[in-house]
Design an enzyme around this catalytic site. Structure first.
Site: not given
Length: 252
Positions: A196, A178-179, A90-92, A95-96
């Site tokens: 986001c 997850g986070i 879920g979400g928009q 960056y990772h």
């Protein structure tokens, strides 16, 4: 916008705790996003089938952008040459990259309370409690999933920065994705997206190092582990996943 502050002591219902230990794995080498996604998809199916146990997997990704199920094309305006992946979470857009601790939580929500909204609340509590170890006051905000730090100076304009993001997928009552917690990433890389989907004045992104806390990843991992056990129950060491193309055993 109305704000809501929740203290670390405001824990979610005990229904999210379980007595069986959750596997706790750490990958030290960067993990590609497609490889991580493929592993999570397979592990979630195995958990539902009773063929594998629950797992929390800590890792870092190389620099990349991901767009969740609500991502808007206009929110990715400067990829900076980094790969961009569609994600089932879920979400928009987010960056990772190096210096950001990602924790993928593959949990059986069928026996932890079949309530996705409460589960996201529990993930936020996990992060808030972990940040409290470093005397950082993480807060929730109504209408904004994730964890924020208030950096508004007395008498100054509002400044609130997002330090941790949450994006999950639940399939047949097993969670994955997850986070992500910003420890020491290059915050300028967030400039290629509307993180986001939030572009209100006074809102930005932060990291622990940006807040003046020169912590190392091992310290963050210890804080995350302790806070997870308070919210969700015990953990046990697990081997890091072996992934296609991996040259050697990862160290846990």
């Amino acid at each position: 916008m109305t704000t809501k502050t929740v203290r670390p002591s405001d824990h979610p219902p005990a229904l999210f705790r379980a007595d069986a230990a959750v596997g706790w794995a750490v990958s030290r080498a960067p993990v590609s996003y497609p490889a991580a996604t493929a592993f999570m998809e397979a592990r979630a199916a195995e958990i539902r089938a009773g063929a594998a146990g629950e797992l929390v997997w800590l890792l870092e990704h190389p620099p990349l952008f991901t767009g969740g199920t609500s991502a808007k094309p206009e929110d990715l305006f400067n990829p900076q040459g980094f790969p961009v992946f569609k994600s089932s979470r879920g979400g928009q857009y987010t960056y990772h990259g190096p210096g950001q601790r990602v924790a993928y939580a593959m949990l059986d929500l069928e026996r932890r309370g079949k309530d996705i909204r409460a589960f996201v609340n529990a993930l936020e509590t996990w992060l808030i409690d972990a940040l409290a170890v470093f005397n950082v006051k993480g807060e929730r905000r109504d209408g904004r999933v994730g964890v924020w730090v208030d950096r508004t100076r007395p008498g100054g304009a509002r400044r609130e920065d997002k330090i941790a993001a949450i994006g999950v997928r639940v399939r047949r009552w097993v969670s994955f994705h997850g986070i992500s917690l910003n420890v020491e990433p290059d915050l300028s890389h967030f400039g290629g997206i509307t993180p986001c989907g939030i572009n209100e004045p006074g809102l930005g992104v932060a990291s622990l190092v940006d807040l003046g806390l020169p912590v190392v990843m091992e310290e963050v991992d210890a804080a995350l582990k302790g806070a997870f056990e308070e919210v969700f129950g015990p953990t046990a060491p697990a081997a890091a996943p072996r992934l296609p193309g991996q040259s050697g055993p990862d160290r846990n």
